[in-house]
Design an enzyme around this catalytic site. Structure first.
Site, short mmCIF file in Angstrom:
data_model
loop_
_atom_site.label_atom_id
_atom_site.label_comp_id
_atom_site.label_asym_id
_atom_site.label_seq_id
_atom_site.Cartn_x
_atom_site.Cartn_y
_atom_site.Cartn_z
N GLY A 1 5.63 3.26 13.07
CA GLY A 1 4.59 2.06 11.95
C GLY A 1 5.47 0.97 12.43
N LYS B 1 4.10 8.11 5.01
CA LYS B 1 4.70 7.61 5.94
C LYS B 1 4.14 8.59 7.25
CE LYS B 1 7.77 5.14 4.24
NZ LYS B 1 8.25 3.53 4.56
N GLN C 1 8.42 -3.86 6.51
CA GLN C 1 7.42 -3.88 7.61
C GLN C 1 6.64 -4.81 7.10
OE1 GLN C 1 6.00 0.30 8.17
NE2 GLN C 1 7.83 0.70 9.17
N SER D 1 15.63 1.31 12.56
CA SER D 1 15.14 -0.45 12.06
C SER D 1 15.65 -1.15 13.10
CB SER D 1 15.33 -0.78 10.37
OG SER D 1 14.69 0.14 9.47
N ASP E 1 13.64 6.48 2.87
CA ASP E 1 13.50 7.40 3.90
C ASP E 1 14.08 8.20 3.64
OD1 ASP E 1 11.49 5.95 5.36
OD2 ASP E 1 13.05 5.06 6.99
C1 S3P Z 1 11.05 0.50 8.09
C2 S3P Z 1 10.51 0.12 6.56
C3 S3P Z 1 10.16 1.36 5.86
C4 S3P Z 1 10.70 2.86 5.99
C5 S3P Z 1 10.54 2.73 7.98
C6 S3P Z 1 11.23 1.52 8.74
C7 S3P Z 1 11.62 -0.81 9.10
O1 S3P Z 1 8.65 1.63 5.46
O2 S3P Z 1 10.13 3.58 5.33
O3 S3P Z 1 11.29 4.17 8.24
O4 S3P Z 1 12.26 -0.74 9.88
O5 S3P Z 1 10.96 -2.19 8.84
P1 S3P Z 1 8.03 0.30 4.50
O6 S3P Z 1 8.48 -0.84 5.61
O7 S3P Z 1 6.75 1.03 4.83
O8 S3P Z 1 9.00 0.65 3.51
#
Ligand code: S3P
Length: 452
Positions: free
Chosen positions: A111, A362, A187, A39, A335
């Site tokens: 994502g 996911k 996210q 992240s 995660d």
């Molecule tokens: C992340 C947020 C999470 C996490 C992903 C990384 C990020 O997703 O599962 O692996 O870096 O902002 P979500 O925001 O969909 O929960």
């Protein structure tokens, strides 16, 4: 002592990982470092690209996902040096100055790349962008970010009313909103804050529970005007501020450390020290869950480095017991649920995981994947609509299992295999490279099996 034999077999571009456990078992001993936080790596590259001046990044994750982020922002004019863990230099292009790319931006499997980038692209007037991803990403919901961006006035098109990539974006001057997100998602929060950066006025995101706050920490460090209301889980950004390049030190990823935390907790007589792990409180749900299960994990050498708390994690084998994992804890270990499911299989009693329906969207449907693949090995896992019920204490037997091309499923099954009798073969284990390119090498080292 006999070693666990860890071997990789390449079949065209797929790698099948075999783990053969000796009858008398092994213990995991020693110290290791895990790769940089995924992240934080994405955010460092993105903010570096849209800031003014140079950003220097130490400890960047060299996984496939940050590589996707780097290539997208290079295609829009940011100069990013060759990726390495030592020092990456990003010459920022300045807020609102990204160039219109001449080709489709490909976020690969990531994502975070796609959702965060959408906020930046939608708020770049007079540029047109098209974005896509791999088969998994093209099936994941984008409406969670497209809808609030459309409320801000964004022009975004795609299949199913803009909810599935590929997406086309006509950048515009947006208007500020207060968005009440139905899900606790970093996210979603980060996408809207990034769009708000380029939008005159105050853009606020309120989430139902606190999700990871790396964007908030890093945006503040880069000079954005941000206010946080911890009571209501709200963050407000004031638009049109300048961002200034920074020096970022990326800590080890607690989501990668989680595999070794559980490995040492379930393999008898193990003790591991995992050095330099990020322990941001919005990410340490895994430590709380393991504590509830009775695991022996201690934090050593705690310090704050470049705005993020960091520690060494010592973990020793101990008997685990089942517990309930639900509610506000879920976003703080989102995660880590696949690897917690593995811990639960070896715990005494029943573990119930609820409020985790997000896992179905996911990189794979992680609830279905973990239930089906652990059950193939002899576990007793029942899928719930929003979680898993795991009756622990049944021994596992090695067999052929599949990663569903999901990095966290591949690595979780590899750790389960350490405690299974016989040989487990994980198909499509190359997925681990998304977030942990050296996972197999580290596994071989820890198992005392040095053969490639
Ligand atoms: C992340 C947020 C999470 C996490 C992903 C990384 C990020 O997703 O599962 O692996 O870096 O902002 P979500 O925001 O969909 O929960």
């Amino acid at each position: 002592m006999p070693a666990t034999v860890v071997s990789l077999k390449a079949i065209e571009d797929q790698h099948h990982l075999s783990i053969q456990s000796p009858a008398s078992g092994i213990s995991l001993q020693g110290r290791l470092k895990v790769p940089g936080d995924k992240s934080i790596s994405h955010r460092a590259l993105m903010l570096g690209a849209i800031a003014q001046g140079e950003t220097q990044i130490q400890g960047l994750l060299l996984g496939e996902d940050p590589r996707s982020t780097a290539s997208c922002f290079r295609a829009m004019g940011a100069e990013i040096s060759e990726l390495n863990t030592e020092l990456v230099r990003v010459q920022g292009i300045g807020l609102g100055q990204l160039l219109e790319p001449t080709n489709v931006l490909d976020a690969g499997n990531s994502g975070t790349t796609l959702r965060l980038m959408l906020g930046i692209l939608a708020s770049h007037p007079e540029r047109f962008f098209s974005v896509t991803g791999d088969e998994s990403l093209r099936s994941r919901p984008m409406s969670r970010v497209v809808q609030p961006l459309q409320q801000m006035g964004a022009a975004i098109w795609g299949r199913k009313k803009g909810s599935l990539a590929p997406l086309a974006i006509q950048g515009k001057t947006l208007k500020p909103i207060h968005y009440y997100s139905p899900i606790a998602s970093a996210q979603v929060k980060s996408c809207i804050l990034l769009a708000g950066l380029m939008t005159e006025g105050q853009t606020t995101v309120t989430e139902p529970a606190l999700s990871r706050d790396h964007s908030e920490r890093m945006l503040k460090a880069f000079g954005a005007q941000l206010t946080i209301d911890p009571e209501t889980h709200s963050v407000t950004v004031t638009g049109s501020a300048k961002l200034q390049g920074q020096n970022i030190v990326v800590p080890g990823d607690i989501s990668s450390a989680a595999f070794w935390l559980v490995a040492a907790a379930i393999v008898p007589d193990s003790e591991l020290l995992i050095e330099n792990v990020g322990v941001n409180p919005t990410r340490t749900g895994i430590l709380e869950a393991l504590e509830m299960m009775g695991a022996d994990v201690t934090l050593e050498n705690q310090q704050e480095i470049a705005g993020e708390p960091v520690a060494d994690l010592r973990v020793r084998y101990g008997r685990l017991k089942g517990c309930t994992i639900a509610g506000d804890l879920i976003p703080r270990l989102i995660d880590e649920i696949p690897i917690l499911a593995v811990a639960a299989v070896f715990a005494e009693g029943t573990t119930v995981i609820r409020d985790a329906a997000e896992l179905r969207v996911k990189e794979s449907d992680r609830l279905a994947a973990m239930a089906s693949q652990l059950n193939r090995m002899g576990a007793r896992v029942t899928e719930l609509p929003d979680g898993l019920e795991i009756v622990g204490g049944t021994p596992l037997t090695g067999t052929n299992v599949d990663s569903y091309t999901d990095h966290r499923i591949a690595m979780s099954l590899a750790i389960a295999a350490l405690n299974a009798t016989g040989t487990t073969t994980i198909y499509r284990a190359e997925a681990a490279a998304i977030s942990y390119p050296d996972f197999v090498t580290n596994l071989q080292q820890l198992c005392g099996d040095v053969h490639p």
